[in-house]
Scaffold this motif. Structure first.
Motif, PDB file in Angstrom:
ATOM      1  N   ASP A 163     -79.947 -50.339  38.671  1.00 54.58           N
ATOM      2  CA  ASP A 163     -78.513 -50.538  38.855  1.00 54.58           C
ATOM      3  C   ASP A 163     -78.177 -51.493  39.992  1.00 54.58           C
ATOM      4  OD1 ASP A 163     -77.319 -49.254  36.817  1.00 54.58           O
ATOM      5  OD2 ASP A 163     -76.857 -47.404  37.897  1.00 54.58           O
ATOM      6  N   ASP A 166     -77.049 -55.049  38.961  1.00 51.17           N
ATOM      7  CA  ASP A 166     -75.708 -55.084  38.370  1.00 51.17           C
ATOM      8  C   ASP A 166     -74.638 -54.797  39.421  1.00 51.17           C
ATOM      9  OD1 ASP A 166     -76.553 -55.748  35.876  1.00 51.17           O
ATOM     10  OD2 ASP A 166     -76.524 -53.708  35.069  1.00 51.17           O
ATOM     11  N   CYS A 170     -71.607 -57.353  40.320  1.00 55.92           N
ATOM     12  CA  CYS A 170     -70.205 -56.939  40.222  1.00 55.92           C
ATOM     13  C   CYS A 170     -69.426 -57.230  41.493  1.00 55.92           C
ATOM     14  CB  CYS A 170     -70.109 -55.437  39.959  1.00 55.92           C
ATOM     15  SG  CYS A 170     -70.556 -55.017  38.316  1.00 55.92           S
TER      16      CYS A 170
ATOM     17  N   LYS B 322     -68.943 -50.381  32.685  1.00 54.56           N
ATOM     18  CA  LYS B 322     -69.886 -51.518  32.682  1.00 54.56           C
ATOM     19  C   LYS B 322     -69.440 -52.577  31.672  1.00 54.56           C
ATOM     20  CE  LYS B 322     -74.102 -49.353  34.367  1.00 54.56           C
ATOM     21  NZ  LYS B 322     -75.482 -49.004  34.109  1.00 54.56           N
ATOM     22  N   PHE B 364     -70.852 -48.382  41.796  1.00 53.26           N
ATOM     23  CA  PHE B 364     -71.657 -47.598  40.859  1.00 53.26           C
ATOM     24  C   PHE B 364     -71.781 -46.148  41.317  1.00 53.26           C
ATOM     25  CE2 PHE B 364     -73.876 -50.462  37.772  1.00 53.26           C
ATOM     26  CZ  PHE B 364     -73.068 -51.557  38.022  1.00 53.26           C
TER      27      PHE B 364
END
Lengths: 295, 496
Positions: A163, A166, A170, B322, B364
């Motif tokens: 993760d 990503d 982001c 996502k 996240f």
């Protein structure tokens, strides 16, 4: 058992935990002892030849490490980015080229490189010994670069599944920073260093093997005598070969053993340098991998 | 009420993991233990239960080497009459046995009332559905996290049923037993646990970050209120300390959170609109306003307001986030962010150039996975498209809002991997919050945070709202967010 609840590690446990440091120390100590012994008992011209060969081989090995790291890093990242881009044909072509190189045995790649070097020497395009050594290092780096490319690619691909890549994307962090700094530098330094240690060992092995092959002669104009002196080429000389063959004397005449370390020092020293370095490099890489739990 | 006190020290060869003096555990009581993720709650519980490997770690309990503690009567008692429900159920279930087989192993095999226990824990399922769920093996990943968690809880309840009155004083540890369950299932679990406690008076250690348990326990189980002890593990000047936690601390804070008055009228254009009918991984998703039986509507995010997306665990909330960030390629999607349209055909560079860190950013769910563990604190902010991330002083200033007194001098150079879970989560949130994006997507922002940190995070979010940013939140902390978000901004995610 200690009062803090811990269990004291055994001697073998301690050895395995610091195996790389133990072998690095052993390598430095072994080479130092050899140099002191040779300084005392080896004749001056042979000592100079041995020192030159050692320096040349070590320089070539280091250059192989540096060049393969640079080349492998760039190629690995470019291949990864091509794989994710829309330039599918370019990626296919690049993959094909890499696989073509992979299909050629390393020793053949180096041999071809030496053949070209021979031609360049013959044409007198290359004269300087420094450039010759750089050429040899470049050729060996080309033969072993895929080891680095594969490591770089595996590391990037692995971290792509996590993760954090990503999460960084982001937040607007650039892909090149994520790959080069976050994945390769912060998370793969140890893996790459481990690979570099192994590559140094491989380069010493390939140099020695090729120099032996060349000792047979590549052409009438170029022979070991006009290539830079390395450990392999020094081992391939008649004197060294006779020194090595003298070892067989001790089978029939054990009393000859002490003379080996005085009379046949050149051949034995070169052989020791090569074999001991390969053994130490293997164990350093192995211990390093174990200590840092690299997978 | 008698209490056992423990002085525990746990370290590796390299560093100290936990050192606590005076950790108290009341017998025949419910000990609710709060504290930030990674602070050492689970390690302490594992130590007391005798479940750590003495060859892997250096452990002492009340000055005793761990091997000696393991040989003590106390540990053998815990092993015989106690139970440990692990936080991560996946690694504690046998992958080659069905869940049903594992529910009937050893001395819990003949326990009475299994059906009743299962029916309570799987409240929404019929007996046939439960049977089907229990027929599977844990691998390859067929049961959801919530299902596996309930299997472990069911084992504990079966053991309690087997022991009956003999369980009085026996230690039952529940380590984050409801982390993967929604509010209703969590409440059902709590009710079942308290009912069993009323009958059997075992010692319960309930480890959690979920402060909304306080509401349930204080409202529905008042009669045993004096037997429920709330405590919190806190780091006080780098020293681990157990402090009493008054339920009022949470309840009064909750009462102060109120639905923000919308900055923009609901009739104004949203800054983000995602149409229902999103298709990804062969499934089609819709958004509705009501939990049951609403009409499919687009999900919207407005300036200065929080949008709250709800769904049971495993529905696909994170997948939707996502997908909104362009990290997953949908089969069908129609989304508008400000004046730009996004669909399944939007090329990657469009997300890269216009969305990531510009129009939108995302935090996240799991900070452990979202942060580079081999980075240092300063490195977390490296490469961000924000002036704030360029200078040490600016980073320290930003950090001080979330960390306050905790920042030691060398904090910027501390490796992320050595921070507690709660500290990591705050860093994870801060990385997105310092960006000047129009929209913030926050996936389980309160994961692993204690109440004090949660309050700090809320003030950070409120600040962004005041600046006119839009926020989308996915969280299982329904009690907290329901109190903060206006009903028209709550969306339910449905698989159609």
């Amino acid at each position: 058992m200690a009062t803090d609840g811990s269990v004291s590690p055994t001697v073998s446990g301690k050895y395995y935990r610091h195996k790389d440091i133990v072998w690095l120390t052993a390598w430095i100590a072994g080479m130092l002892l050899l140099w002191i012994w040779d300084a005392l008992f080896l004749n001056k011209p042979a000592l100079v030849r041995l020192q030159t060969a050692l320096v040349n081989s070590a320089f070539t090995g280091i250059m192989v490490v540096v060049l393969s790291l640079l080349l492998g890093w760039v190629a690995g990242v470019v291949l990864h980015l091509l794989g994710r881009s829309q330039w599918k044909k370019t990626f296919a072509l690049a993959t094909l080229s890499v696989n073509a190189l992979r299909s050629i045995p390393q020793i053949i790649v180096v041999l071809i490189g030496y053949a070209v070097l021979t031609a360049l020497l013959h044409e007198e395009i290359i004269r300087s010994m420094f450039v010759q050594l750089l050429w040899i290092a470049g050729v060996i780096a080309l033969a072993v670069v895929l080891e680095v490319v594969d490591t770089v690619n595996e590391r990037i691909e692995y971290f792509r599944t996590l993760d954090f890549v990503d999460a960084m994307l982001c937040c607007g962090i650039s892909e090149s920073r994520i790959i080069n700094v976050e994945i390769l530098w912060k998370n793969s330094r140890s893996h790459l260093l481990h690979k570099m240690i192994a590559i140094f060992g491989i380069s010493i092995f390939l140099q020695s093997s090729i120099d032996f092959i060349i000792s047979v002669g590549l052409s009438t104009d170029v022979s070991l005598s006009n290539l830079p002196l390395t450990l392999g080429s020094l081992l391939a000389t008649l004197d060294s070969k006779q020194d090595i063959l003298a070892i067989s004397n001790i089978l029939s005449n054990p009393g000859y053993l002490p003379r080996l370390f005085i009379t046949h020092l050149q051949g034995l020293s070169v052989a020791f340098c090569i074999v001991f370095t390969l053994l130490c490099m293997f164990n350093i890489a192995n211990g390093f991998q174990r200590r840092l739990r690299l997978t | 009420m008698s209490e056992r006190t423990y002085n525990i020290r746990i370290s590796t060869e390299v560093r100290q993991l936990v050192a606590i003096h005076g950790f108290r555990l009341a017998e025949s009581s419910v000990n609710v233990l709060f504290g930030e993720s990674g602070i050492g709650k689970s390690l302490i519980a594992l130590t007391i239960s005798g479940l750590l490997d003495p060859n892997e770690l250096r452990v002492t309990v009340n000055g005793m080497p761990y091997k000696m503690y393991l040989a003590s009567r106390e540990v053998s008692e815990i092993r015989q009459r106690g139970f440990f429900v692990f936080q991560e159920p996946s690694s504690h279930l046998n992958p080659i046995m069905t869940l049903q087989q594992q529910l009937n192993e050893g001395h819990i095999a003949g326990a009475d009332g299994e059906e009743l226990i299962l029916r309570r824990l799987w409240k929404d399922n019929s007996s046939e559905q439960i049977e089907r769920i229990l027929e599977v093996r844990p691998k390859p990943y067929r049961p959801s996290g919530g299902e596996k968690q309930r299997v472990l809880a069911a084992m504990a309840f079966k053991k309690l049923a087997t022991l009956g009155k003999e369980s009085r004083g026996a230690l039952f540890v529940f380590d984050e037993p409801t982390g993967n369950l929604d509010d209703r299932l969590r409440n059902e679990f709590l009710d079942l646990l308290m009912e069993t406690f009323r009958r059997q008076r075992m010692s319960v250690l309930l480890i959690t970050h979920d402060y909304s348990m306080v509401s349930r326990l204080t409202k529905e189980h008042k009669d045993i209120g004096k037997d429920i002890l709330y405590r919190e593990l806190v780091l006080d000047h780098s020293q681990l300390r157990l402090r009493e936690f008054a339920p009022g601390e949470y309840l009064s804070w909750l009462a102060t959170t109120k639905k923000p008055s919308p900055v923009a009228d609901t009739r104004t254009e949203p800054i983000l609109r995602l149409d229902s009918g999103v298709q990804v991984f062969g499934r089609s998703f819709t958004f509705e306003h009501e939990r049951n039986g609403g009409n499919a509507i687009p999900m919207t995010i407005h300036k200065g307001r929080i949008t709250y997306l709800k769904a049971p665990s495993g529905t696909g909330k994170t997948t939707i986030l996502k997908l909104m960030m362009g990290l997953i390629g949908p089969e069908r999607m129609s989304m508008r962010i400000l004046d730009s349209r996004f669909s399944e055909q939007t090329p990657q560079r469009m997300w890269q150039n216009n969305v990531w860190g510009k129009a939108m950013s995302m935090t996240f769910q799991h900070a452990d996975e979202a942060l580079n563990q081999n980075s240092d604190v300063k490195g977390v902010f490296g490469g961000l498209p924000s002036q704030l991330a360029k200078k040490d002083e600016a980073i320290t200033r930003a950090l001080s809002r979330f960390f306050q007194d905790e920042i030691p001098e060398d904090f910027l150079h501390q490796p992320v991997k050595y921070l507690s879970g709660g500290q990591k989560q705050r860093l994870n949130l801060l990385r997105s919050l310092i960006l000047d994006t129009h929209i913030l997507l926050l996936d389980e922002p309160l994961n692993g945070l204690d109440l004090t940190s949660s309050v700090k995070v809320f003030s950070g979010i409120e600040e962004r709202l005041r600046e006119g940013k839009g926020v989308l939140i996915v969280s299982h902390n329904e009690e907290i967010f329901d109190s903060m978000v206006a009903p028209e901004d709550v969306f339910y995610l449905k698989i159609s």
